[in-house]
Scaffold this active site. Structure first.
Site, PDB file in Angstrom:
ATOM      1  N   ILE A 115       4.566   8.865  80.183  1.00  0.00           N
ATOM      2  CA  ILE A 115       5.743   8.549  80.326  1.00  0.00           C
ATOM      3  C   ILE A 115       6.599   9.219  81.550  1.00  0.00           C
ATOM      4  O   ILE A 115       7.604   8.742  81.980  1.00  0.00           O
ATOM      5  CB  ILE A 115       6.652   8.335  79.034  1.00  0.00           C
ATOM      6  CG1 ILE A 115       7.742   7.201  79.113  1.00  0.00           C
ATOM      7  CG2 ILE A 115       6.822   9.664  78.492  1.00  0.00           C
ATOM      8  CD1 ILE A 115       8.103   6.819  77.575  1.00  0.00           C
ATOM      9  N   ASP A 145       7.907  14.893  73.653  1.00  0.00           N
ATOM     10  CA  ASP A 145       9.117  15.717  73.806  1.00  0.00           C
ATOM     11  C   ASP A 145       8.661  16.953  74.653  1.00  0.00           C
ATOM     12  O   ASP A 145       9.481  17.244  75.582  1.00  0.00           O
ATOM     13  CB  ASP A 145       9.646  16.084  72.452  1.00  0.00           C
ATOM     14  CG  ASP A 145      10.994  16.825  72.381  1.00  0.00           C
ATOM     15  OD1 ASP A 145      11.656  16.618  73.453  1.00  0.00           O
ATOM     16  OD2 ASP A 145      11.573  16.953  71.256  1.00  0.00           O
ATOM     17  N   ASN A 160      13.192  15.137  67.860  1.00  0.00           N
ATOM     18  CA  ASN A 160      13.582  15.549  66.488  1.00  0.00           C
ATOM     19  C   ASN A 160      15.213  15.862  66.601  1.00  0.00           C
ATOM     20  O   ASN A 160      15.917  15.571  67.635  1.00  0.00           O
ATOM     21  CB  ASN A 160      12.840  16.588  66.096  1.00  0.00           C
ATOM     22  CG  ASN A 160      13.231  17.886  66.784  1.00  0.00           C
ATOM     23  OD1 ASN A 160      14.245  18.451  66.844  1.00  0.00           O
ATOM     24  ND2 ASN A 160      12.243  18.323  67.405  1.00  0.00           N
ATOM     25  N   THR A 200       4.815   8.184  65.809  1.00  0.00           N
ATOM     26  CA  THR A 200       3.301   7.950  65.431  1.00  0.00           C
ATOM     27  C   THR A 200       2.388   9.086  65.740  1.00  0.00           C
ATOM     28  O   THR A 200       1.287   9.166  65.600  1.00  0.00           O
ATOM     29  CB  THR A 200       2.856   6.566  66.284  1.00  0.00           C
ATOM     30  OG1 THR A 200       2.822   7.007  67.740  1.00  0.00           O
ATOM     31  CG2 THR A 200       3.627   5.529  65.851  1.00  0.00           C
TER      32      THR A 200
END
Ligand code: AR6
Length: 169
Positions: free
Chosen positions: A12, A35, A25, A119
């Site tokens: 991504i 992240d 988070n 996920t």
């Protein structure tokens, strides 16, 4: 104009869209998984900007600039940790997607790419999460006319097959 939802297997961080969504988070101060990849690719300016946001509730999202990424914005969405499914996980996951689309609308983002939030490290079952994701985004798009193109950006063949099964094609 009717928005298009599609699935694509990619990293991504490489996508030149108006906004990529981060599976963050609630601290919004970085972590592993997608992240970590987004913060590495965006450079230290992203963390500096995130530090001004004072975190984010589970089931919601906040937006920053994209810094060194090809994407113009990063929408930091916080999905739930999976605890078996009877602790409001689906509602919170849907909330993270819906809040992301609402921010994309507010910031005039025409194209948005999502990872499979919750996920990985957070343990949400992939098939259940994909069904929630597609339903929540589909619903949210009805009130987000600026958003024309939504990509579910998956990282594995398994996720690719799951999303193809739901979206068709
Ligand atoms: N591009 C697209 N998808 C990716 C990429 C990438 N570069 N890297 C991983 N994925 P996860 P979570 C997929 O664990 O479950 C972090 O520490 C991955 O295969 O990144 O929401 C945060 O700071 C999986 O399908 O996110 C939080 O603490 C999906 O992205 C926590 O993990 C999500 O996996 C969030 O956990």
């Amino acid at each position: 104009m009717t928005a298009v939802m599609s699935v694509r297997r990619a990293d991504i961080t490489t996508l030149a869209v108006d906004a990529i969504v981060n599976a963050a988070n609630s601290s919004l101060l970085g972590g592993g998984g997608v992240d970590g990849a987004i913060h590495r690719a965006a450079g230290p300016g992203l963390l500096e900007e995130c530090m001004t946001l004072r975190g984010c509730a589970v089931g919601s999202a906040k937006i920053t600039r994209g810094h060194a990424l090809p994407a113009r914005h990063v929408i930091h969405a916080v999905g739930p940790v999976w605890h078996g499914g009877d602790q409001g996980e689906a509602e919170r996951l849907a909330g993270a997607y819906a809040a992301s689309i609402a921010l994309a609308q507010t910031y005039g983002c025409r194209s948005v790419a999502f990872p499979s939030i919750s996920t990985g490290v957070f343990g949400y079952p992939k098939e259940l999460a994909a069904a929630v994701a597609v339903r929540a985004v589909g619903t949210a798009l009805a009130t987000a006319p600026a958003v024309e193109d939504v990509v579910f950006c998956v990282f594995s063949d398994e996720d690719l097959a799951i999303y193809r099964g739901i979206l068709g094609g």
